[in-house]
Design a protein around this motif. Structure first.
Motif, mmCIF file in Angstrom:
data_model
loop_
_atom_site.group_PDB
_atom_site.id
_atom_site.type_symbol
_atom_site.label_atom_id
_atom_site.label_comp_id
_atom_site.label_asym_id
_atom_site.label_seq_id
_atom_site.Cartn_x
_atom_site.Cartn_y
_atom_site.Cartn_z
ATOM 1 N N ALA A 107 19.971 35.277 0.229
ATOM 2 C CA ALA A 107 20.875 35.627 1.264
ATOM 3 C C ALA A 107 21.996 34.861 1.345
ATOM 4 N N TYR A 108 22.057 33.636 0.914
ATOM 5 C CA TYR A 108 23.530 32.995 0.865
ATOM 6 C C TYR A 108 24.338 33.181 -0.179
ATOM 7 N N LEU A 109 24.000 33.498 -1.265
ATOM 8 C CA LEU A 109 24.829 34.073 -2.358
ATOM 9 C C LEU A 109 25.304 35.378 -2.082
ATOM 10 N N GLY A 110 24.378 36.232 -1.277
ATOM 11 C CA GLY A 110 24.858 37.532 -0.996
ATOM 12 C C GLY A 110 25.859 37.563 0.099
ATOM 13 N N TRP A 111 25.729 36.656 1.086
ATOM 14 C CA TRP A 111 26.757 36.638 2.061
ATOM 15 C C TRP A 111 28.069 36.063 1.410
ATOM 16 N N ILE A 112 28.153 35.321 0.457
ATOM 17 C CA ILE A 112 29.375 34.762 -0.021
ATOM 18 C C ILE A 112 29.943 35.896 -0.917
ATOM 19 N N ALA A 113 29.042 36.738 -1.627
ATOM 20 C CA ALA A 113 29.619 37.747 -2.501
ATOM 21 C C ALA A 113 30.169 38.753 -1.766
ATOM 22 N N ALA A 114 29.656 39.278 -0.379
ATOM 23 C CA ALA A 114 30.162 39.989 0.388
ATOM 24 C C ALA A 114 31.352 39.493 1.189
ATOM 25 N N HIS A 115 31.497 38.315 1.406
ATOM 26 C CA HIS A 115 32.721 37.744 2.221
ATOM 27 C C HIS A 115 33.368 36.493 1.583
ATOM 28 N N PRO A 116 33.834 36.857 0.155
ATOM 29 C CA PRO A 116 34.342 35.516 -0.434
ATOM 30 C C PRO A 116 35.429 34.989 0.064
ATOM 31 N N GLN A 117 36.450 35.840 0.672
ATOM 32 C CA GLN A 117 37.746 34.920 1.266
ATOM 33 C C GLN A 117 37.261 34.129 2.495
ATOM 34 N N ARG A 118 36.231 34.681 3.425
ATOM 35 C CA ARG A 118 35.579 34.036 4.488
ATOM 36 C C ARG A 118 35.119 32.561 4.119
ATOM 37 N N TYR A 119 34.187 32.777 3.023
ATOM 38 C CA TYR A 119 33.626 31.256 2.309
ATOM 39 C C TYR A 119 35.009 30.390 2.024
ATOM 40 N N ALA A 120 36.026 31.085 1.413
ATOM 41 C CA ALA A 120 37.201 30.118 0.919
ATOM 42 C C ALA A 120 37.697 29.522 2.267
ATOM 43 N N PHE A 121 37.657 30.364 3.312
ATOM 44 C CA PHE A 121 38.460 29.787 4.492
ATOM 45 C C PHE A 121 37.389 28.702 5.042
ATOM 46 N N LEU A 122 36.223 28.678 5.012
ATOM 47 C CA LEU A 122 35.461 27.845 5.547
ATOM 48 C C LEU A 122 35.481 26.696 4.696
ATOM 49 N N SER A 123 35.580 26.769 3.418
ATOM 50 C CA SER A 123 35.646 25.631 2.296
ATOM 51 C C SER A 123 36.723 24.846 2.551
ATOM 52 N N ALA A 124 37.739 25.604 2.993
ATOM 53 C CA ALA A 124 39.363 24.919 3.184
ATOM 54 C C ALA A 124 39.127 23.840 4.137
ATOM 55 N N GLY A 125 38.462 24.324 5.534
ATOM 56 C CA GLY A 125 38.449 23.544 6.565
ATOM 57 C C GLY A 125 39.867 23.065 7.013
ATOM 58 N N GLU A 126 39.560 21.977 7.886
ATOM 59 C CA GLU A 126 40.864 21.228 8.313
ATOM 60 C C GLU A 126 41.410 20.100 7.340
ATOM 61 N N HIS A 127 42.749 20.239 7.302
ATOM 62 C CA HIS A 127 43.352 18.867 6.545
ATOM 63 C C HIS A 127 42.758 18.825 4.922
ATOM 64 N N GLY A 128 42.323 20.216 4.374
ATOM 65 C CA GLY A 128 41.785 20.012 3.246
ATOM 66 C C GLY A 128 40.150 19.831 3.053
ATOM 67 N N GLY A 129 39.619 19.443 4.122
ATOM 68 C CA GLY A 129 37.972 18.965 4.232
ATOM 69 C C GLY A 129 37.379 19.775 4.725
ATOM 70 N N ARG A 130 35.957 19.909 4.982
ATOM 71 C CA ARG A 130 35.274 20.706 5.654
ATOM 72 C C ARG A 130 35.407 20.662 7.087
ATOM 73 N N SER A 131 35.279 21.531 8.006
ATOM 74 C CA SER A 131 35.373 21.341 9.473
ATOM 75 C C SER A 131 34.089 20.983 9.921
ATOM 76 N N PRO A 132 34.329 20.331 11.261
ATOM 77 C CA PRO A 132 32.919 19.878 11.977
ATOM 78 C C PRO A 132 32.198 21.200 12.072
ATOM 79 N N ASP A 133 32.637 22.298 12.326
ATOM 80 C CA ASP A 133 32.038 23.440 12.713
ATOM 81 C C ASP A 133 31.231 23.727 11.395
ATOM 82 N N THR A 134 31.678 23.729 10.311
ATOM 83 C CA THR A 134 31.010 23.859 8.993
ATOM 84 C C THR A 134 29.725 22.928 8.532
#
Length: 230
Positions: A107-134
């Motif tokens: 399920a986790y890998l399937g979501w990433i495969a379906a939304h790779p750019q969203r995952y990249a957005f989450l991974s970038a986070g704030e100031h180059g690190g993971r965000s508190p939300d993530t």
């Protein structure tokens, strides 16, 4: 002396409620447009492009969000909600132990495969690190998994000795870091079967080792419902 009129101004209250509902709908439209823009154009998409998707000027977006940081935080929460909607049901005890692990990994890998750019957005986070939300979402996932671990140990007559939640947190961190490393090589996300197999085996190995340390020998084909007495 005559008492002041305490009757609610229902008309004004009704208008206020309708206005707030309208604003909430509009924020939802903007966030959905932002996710669609990220899916198509990547995590660095600008506010102007988001505004164009809803047929409004850039300033209209900022009427609903304090600034870009506020907008980005709301987008992250929207993306994480969609991840939890996919992953949440797989964290419920069902099937064999190994199948339950594989289902969550898939399920986790399937979501990433379906939304790779969203995952990249989450991974970038704030100031180059993971965000508190993530990080907060990872904590939610770890808590749910830890609750299942606790229930299994309790059903087996074992005290988890404070192990269940740290174990779940460690496994979530391991999966997350492994996926990040894998994606850094820019693989074809559709060809993730070997990674899924590796993660499934690895999670099982860590669980099995820690269970044995508590005096529990669990077969990977054991049904979780049977362990819990359901």
């Amino acid at each position: 002396m005559e008492e002041p009129d305490q009757t609610p101004r229902s008309g004004a209250d009704g208008r206020s409620t309708r206005w707030e509902a309208h604003r909430a709908r509009r924020r939802g439209e903007i966030l959905d447009a932002a996710l669609a823009a990220i899916d198509e154009e990547g995590p660095e998409v600008g506010v102007r492009r988001i505004a164009e998707r809803i047929g409004a000027p850039r300033s209209a977006v900022y009427r609903h969000f304090r600034d870009r940081a506020d907008l980005d935080g709301r987008i992250r929460r929207r993306a994480l909600d969609s991840l939890l909607a996919e992953l949440g049901p797989t964290l419920e005890p069902d099937g064999t132990v190994l199948c339950a692990i594989r289902r969550s990994v898939d399920a986790y890998l399937g979501w990433i495969a379906a939304h790779p750019q969203r995952y990249a957005f989450l991974s970038a986070g704030e100031h180059g690190g993971r965000s508190p939300d993530t990080e907060g979402t990872k904590a939610v996932i770890a808590h749910r998994a830890g609750t299942v671990f606790k229930a299994v140990l309790r059903a087996l007559g074992k005290d988890d000795a404070g192990l269940a939640v740290p174990l779940a947190s460690g496994l979530v961190g391991f999966v997350d870091a492994t996926v990040d490393n894998w994606l850094a090589g820019r693989p074809d996300t559709a060809a993730s079967a070997p990674l899924a197999e590796f993660l499934t085996r690895s999670v099982w190995a860590v669980l099995d080792g820690n269970l044995r340390a508590l005096g529990v020998q669990l077969a990977p084909d054991q049904r979780v419902s049977a362990l819990l007495g359901d």
